[in-house]
Motif scaffolding. Sequence first.
Motif, PDB file in Angstrom:
ATOM      1  N   ARG A 127       0.829  -1.204   0.000  1.00 26.99           N
ATOM      2  CA  ARG A 127       0.000   0.000   0.000  1.00 26.99           C
ATOM      3  C   ARG A 127       0.866   1.257   0.000  1.00 26.99           C
ATOM      4  NH1 ARG A 127      -5.220   1.548   1.301  1.00 26.99           N
ATOM      5  NH2 ARG A 127      -5.470   3.580   2.320  1.00 26.99           N
ATOM      6  N   ALA A 128       0.402   2.250  -0.716  1.00 23.09           N
ATOM      7  CA  ALA A 128       0.972   3.597  -0.657  1.00 23.09           C
ATOM      8  C   ALA A 128      -0.184   4.573  -0.558  1.00 23.09           C
ATOM      9  CB  ALA A 128       1.796   3.901  -1.898  1.00 23.09           C
ATOM     10  N   GLU A 129       0.037   5.688   0.110  1.00 19.36           N
ATOM     11  CA  GLU A 129      -0.984   6.724   0.155  1.00 19.36           C
ATOM     12  C   GLU A 129      -0.321   8.085   0.306  1.00 19.36           C
ATOM     13  OE1 GLU A 129      -3.445   5.529   3.517  1.00 19.36           O
ATOM     14  OE2 GLU A 129      -2.622   7.211   4.656  1.00 19.36           O
ATOM     15  N   ALA A 130      -1.024   9.098  -0.171  1.00 17.80           N
ATOM     16  CA  ALA A 130      -0.508  10.464  -0.108  1.00 17.80           C
ATOM     17  C   ALA A 130      -1.681  11.430  -0.015  1.00 17.80           C
ATOM     18  CB  ALA A 130       0.335  10.777  -1.341  1.00 17.80           C
ATOM     19  N   THR A 131      -1.437  12.555   0.653  1.00 13.87           N
ATOM     20  CA  THR A 131      -2.463  13.582   0.838  1.00 13.87           C
ATOM     21  C   THR A 131      -2.206  14.746  -0.116  1.00 13.87           C
ATOM     22  OG1 THR A 131      -2.680  13.000   3.182  1.00 13.87           O
ATOM     23  CG2 THR A 131      -3.521  15.157   2.495  1.00 13.87           C
ATOM     24  N   PHE A 132      -3.252  15.158  -0.810  1.00 14.98           N
ATOM     25  CA  PHE A 132      -3.164  16.227  -1.795  1.00 14.98           C
ATOM     26  C   PHE A 132      -4.143  17.345  -1.433  1.00 14.98           C
ATOM     27  CE2 PHE A 132      -1.882  12.366  -3.879  1.00 14.98           C
ATOM     28  CZ  PHE A 132      -0.834  12.729  -4.707  1.00 14.98           C
ATOM     29  N   VAL A 133      -3.886  18.543  -1.952  1.00 14.17           N
ATOM     30  CA  VAL A 133      -4.786  19.687  -1.795  1.00 14.17           C
ATOM     31  C   VAL A 133      -5.387  20.001  -3.156  1.00 14.17           C
ATOM     32  CG1 VAL A 133      -4.980  22.113  -1.149  1.00 14.17           C
ATOM     33  CG2 VAL A 133      -3.452  20.606   0.130  1.00 14.17           C
ATOM     34  N   ALA A 134      -6.724  20.061  -3.206  1.00 18.19           N
ATOM     35  CA  ALA A 134      -7.414  20.315  -4.472  1.00 18.19           C
ATOM     36  C   ALA A 134      -7.173  21.739  -4.954  1.00 18.19           C
ATOM     37  CB  ALA A 134      -8.909  20.068  -4.308  1.00 18.19           C
ATOM     38  N   ASP A 135      -7.300  21.947  -6.255  1.00 17.51           N
ATOM     39  CA  ASP A 135      -7.164  23.296  -6.817  1.00 17.51           C
ATOM     40  C   ASP A 135      -8.458  24.076  -6.632  1.00 17.51           C
ATOM     41  OD1 ASP A 135      -8.952  22.388  -8.743  1.00 17.51           O
ATOM     42  OD2 ASP A 135      -7.453  22.227 -10.336  1.00 17.51           O
ATOM     43  N   ALA A 136      -8.542  25.251  -7.233  1.00 16.89           N
ATOM     44  CA  ALA A 136      -9.715  26.117  -7.056  1.00 16.89           C
ATOM     45  C   ALA A 136     -10.988  25.496  -7.604  1.00 16.89           C
ATOM     46  CB  ALA A 136      -9.457  27.468  -7.718  1.00 16.89           C
ATOM     47  N   ASN A 137     -10.845  24.513  -8.492  1.00 15.22           N
ATOM     48  CA  ASN A 137     -12.012  23.841  -9.063  1.00 15.22           C
ATOM     49  C   ASN A 137     -12.339  22.526  -8.360  1.00 15.22           C
ATOM     50  OD1 ASN A 137     -12.374  25.772 -11.229  1.00 15.22           O
ATOM     51  ND2 ASN A 137     -10.545  24.869 -12.183  1.00 15.22           N
ATOM     52  N   GLY A 138     -11.649  22.257  -7.260  1.00 20.32           N
ATOM     53  CA  GLY A 138     -11.924  21.037  -6.513  1.00 20.32           C
ATOM     54  C   GLY A 138     -11.365  19.782  -7.159  1.00 20.32           C
ATOM     55  N   PRO A 146       2.101  15.803  -3.501  1.00 17.06           N
ATOM     56  CA  PRO A 146       1.414  15.591  -2.221  1.00 17.06           C
ATOM     57  C   PRO A 146       2.020  16.474  -1.132  1.00 17.06           C
ATOM     58  CG  PRO A 146       2.909  13.776  -2.670  1.00 17.06           C
ATOM     59  CD  PRO A 146       2.920  14.637  -3.891  1.00 17.06           C
ATOM     60  N   VAL A 147       1.194  16.836  -0.146  1.00 15.98           N
ATOM     61  CA  VAL A 147       1.716  17.607   0.984  1.00 15.98           C
ATOM     62  C   VAL A 147       2.415  16.682   1.978  1.00 15.98           C
ATOM     63  CG1 VAL A 147       0.120  19.528   0.737  1.00 15.98           C
ATOM     64  CG2 VAL A 147      -0.573  17.533   2.093  1.00 15.98           C
ATOM     65  N   HIS A 148       2.045  15.420   2.005  1.00 15.21           N
ATOM     66  CA  HIS A 148       2.806  14.387   2.715  1.00 15.21           C
ATOM     67  C   HIS A 148       2.300  13.028   2.248  1.00 15.21           C
ATOM     68  CE1 HIS A 148      -0.569  13.541   5.475  1.00 15.21           C
ATOM     69  NE2 HIS A 148      -0.698  14.836   5.614  1.00 15.21           N
ATOM     70  N   GLY A 149       3.082  11.997   2.536  1.00 15.12           N
ATOM     71  CA  GLY A 149       2.665  10.665   2.126  1.00 15.12           C
ATOM     72  C   GLY A 149       3.840   9.778   1.785  1.00 15.12           C
ATOM     73  N   SER A 150       3.601   8.749   0.980  1.00 15.82           N
ATOM     74  CA  SER A 150       4.603   7.740   0.662  1.00 15.82           C
ATOM     75  C   SER A 150       5.715   8.261  -0.232  1.00 15.82           C
ATOM     76  CB  SER A 150       3.935   6.539  -0.025  1.00 15.82           C
ATOM     77  OG  SER A 150       2.909   6.001   0.788  1.00 15.82           O
ATOM     78  N   TYR A 151       5.488   9.334  -0.939  1.00 18.48           N
ATOM     79  CA  TYR A 151       6.509   9.924  -1.799  1.00 18.48           C
ATOM     80  C   TYR A 151       6.330  11.433  -1.787  1.00 18.48           C
ATOM     81  CZ  TYR A 151       3.037  10.901  -5.443  1.00 18.48           C
ATOM     82  OH  TYR A 151       1.963  11.405  -6.132  1.00 18.48           O
ATOM     83  N   SER A 152       7.270  12.154  -2.381  1.00 20.22           N
ATOM     84  CA  SER A 152       7.194  13.607  -2.434  1.00 20.22           C
ATOM     85  C   SER A 152       7.461  14.070  -3.856  1.00 20.22           C
ATOM     86  CB  SER A 152       8.211  14.250  -1.480  1.00 20.22           C
ATOM     87  OG  SER A 152       9.528  13.875  -1.841  1.00 20.22           O
ATOM     88  N   GLY A 153       7.055  15.311  -4.153  1.00 21.63           N
ATOM     89  CA  GLY A 153       7.270  15.868  -5.478  1.00 21.63           C
ATOM     90  C   GLY A 153       6.214  15.398  -6.456  1.00 21.63           C
ATOM     91  N   VAL A 154       6.180  16.055  -7.607  1.00 17.78           N
ATOM     92  CA  VAL A 154       5.222  15.690  -8.645  1.00 17.78           C
ATOM     93  C   VAL A 154       5.709  14.419  -9.336  1.00 17.78           C
ATOM     94  CG1 VAL A 154       4.118  16.389 -10.794  1.00 17.78           C
ATOM     95  CG2 VAL A 154       4.540  18.088  -9.003  1.00 17.78           C
ATOM     96  N   ASP A 155       4.894  13.373  -9.296  1.00 18.27           N
ATOM     97  CA  ASP A 155       5.247  12.105  -9.928  1.00 18.27           C
ATOM     98  C   ASP A 155       3.952  11.366 -10.261  1.00 18.27           C
ATOM     99  OD1 ASP A 155       6.026   9.469 -10.567  1.00 18.27           O
ATOM    100  OD2 ASP A 155       7.850   9.681  -9.395  1.00 18.27           O
ATOM    101  N   PRO A 156       3.598  11.268 -11.538  1.00 19.72           N
ATOM    102  CA  PRO A 156       2.326  10.629 -11.907  1.00 19.72           C
ATOM    103  C   PRO A 156       2.174   9.207 -11.385  1.00 19.72           C
ATOM    104  CG  PRO A 156       3.283  11.763 -13.799  1.00 19.72           C
ATOM    105  CD  PRO A 156       4.315  11.790 -12.716  1.00 19.72           C
ATOM    106  N   MET A 157       3.312   8.492 -11.204  1.00 15.08           N
ATOM    107  CA  MET A 157       3.252   7.094 -10.780  1.00 15.08           C
ATOM    108  C   MET A 157       3.845   6.889  -9.387  1.00 15.08           C
ATOM    109  SD  MET A 157       1.678   5.542 -13.206  1.00 15.08           S
ATOM    110  CE  MET A 157       2.061   3.816 -13.036  1.00 15.08           C
ATOM    111  N   GLY A 158       3.947   7.946  -8.613  1.00 13.76           N
ATOM    112  CA  GLY A 158       4.516   7.839  -7.281  1.00 13.76           C
ATOM    113  C   GLY A 158       3.768   6.873  -6.380  1.00 13.76           C
TER     114      GLY A 158
END
Length: 412
Positions: free
Chosen positions: A79-90, A99-111
Motif C-alpha cells: 500500500r501507498a498513500e498520499a495527501t493532496f490539496v485540491a485546486d480552485a475547481n476542486g 502531495p503535501v505528505h505521504g509515501s513519496y514527495s514531489g510531482v510524480d504521476p506514478m509515485g
Amino acid sequence: MPRWWRTSRILPAVLVGLLVATLLVGDRGRGGAARLRLDVTPAVALVDQPLRVRVNGLAARERAVIAADAEDHAGRVWRAEATFVADANGVVDVSRDAPVHGSYSGVDPMGLFWSMDPPDGDASSFAPIWPHLRRDFPVRLSAVGGGREPATVTVRRDWTAGQVSFTELTPAADGVRGLLVLPPPDVPRRRGVLWFGGSEGGVGGLYDAPLLASRGHPVLCLGYFGASGLPDSLHDIPLEYFVTAAELLAPYSGGEPAVISYSRGTEAALLLAQQRPDLVRAVVAYAPSSVVHPGYPYTGAPAWTYRGRPVPSGPIPVDRIDGPVLAIAGADDLLWDAPSYAAELLLALGGPPHRVLLYPDAGHGVGTFPYLPSKTVHQGRTGEQTHGGTRAGDAAARRDGWSEVLAFLAAL
C-alpha cells in the motif's frame, strides 16, 4: 380549458423536476456534498506504461487522501498513500500536483505505484505472480476527502499485449535453462534479446521479457547458475553456455540478438560480445563491470571459463566488440563502483555509438522497467546488501532508462 388538460400538462413538469432533483441528490454524498469521482486512465495498460490519476468533486483547497493497493505473489497487500490539496475547481491531478505528505514527495504521476510498502515492512522488492503464470495484476486505487463516501477504481496492469507465448527450456532438451518468450504472431518482429541477471542467480528477466515481447522482441530469459540443473554458485561458468543460448535464439531473432545483462552478468555479456562478435548485435549493461571478478561467493574459483580455461581477472577486453554498448549506472551505487566501471568501458570502447547513462540519485537498483516498488536494501546470497541511491532516484532512473533501452533496441 378543461381541468384534465391543465393537469396533464402540469404532471410531466412535476415528474421532470423530481427526476432532476433525484439525479442531483444521487450525485451528492452525506450532508449534500458532491460525490468524489476518481478517474484513472487508461484502465488497462502494460506494467511499464504510466497512468493519469484525477479526483473530482472536492471543494476548493480541500484535502484528499489517495491510496494504491496491490497484492504480491505471496498474497501480501502492499500500500501507498498520499495527501493532496485540491485546486480552485476542486480537482486533484496526480500528474500535476505534489502531495503535501505521504509515501513519496514531489510531482510524480506514478509515485503511488513505486512507493508501495508491504504490511510487514520487508520491502526489498515487489514480486507479482510470474507473468507466464498470470499475465496481469490489479491495482486498487481509492480517494477519500471531506467525510464523503470513498471513491474506488481498480486498474489492470498487464505483462503482455496480445498472445505472447512462453516455452520452458531445459539443459537436457535444449542445452540451457531458461524461458523463451515470443511476440504475438501479428506483431512485427524486432531484434531478439538474450537476457540474464547477476549474482542473484536463477533465471533472469522473467518480468522484462513479456514487456519486450509485446513490442515484437523475442526474448530468451537465461539462467546460468542457481537454478535446477545448473551450478549452485557463480564459478567456472563456460562462456560456451552463453554461445549456445545466443545460437538458440538467433532463428527467432532474424539474426544475432542483443544482450541485456545486470551486474555480474555484464561480465559474461561483454566477454561474449568480445569472443563472438558474430553472435551479439548489441549489449545493454545495467550496473556494469569493466573487469572480470572472481567467482561468487568469492571462493578463489574463477567466475568464467572459455575453451576449458579460466578467464583471468582484470580488465575486460572490448576491442573486438562489433555492436553498440549501452551502459546504465547509478551514481550512488554502493554495491560496487558501477559509475567508474561504466566510465572505463566507454573509454575503452572509444565513445559513440557506445553510450553511458548515469543517474545521480540511483544506486545498484538503477534498472530495469519502471513503476514497481523496490527498496535500496536487499537480501542477497551472502546476506543483506545496501544498494545505494533512493527509492525516488531509482524510480526516476528506471522510468527514463527503460525508455532509452526500448529506443536503443528498436533502432537495431
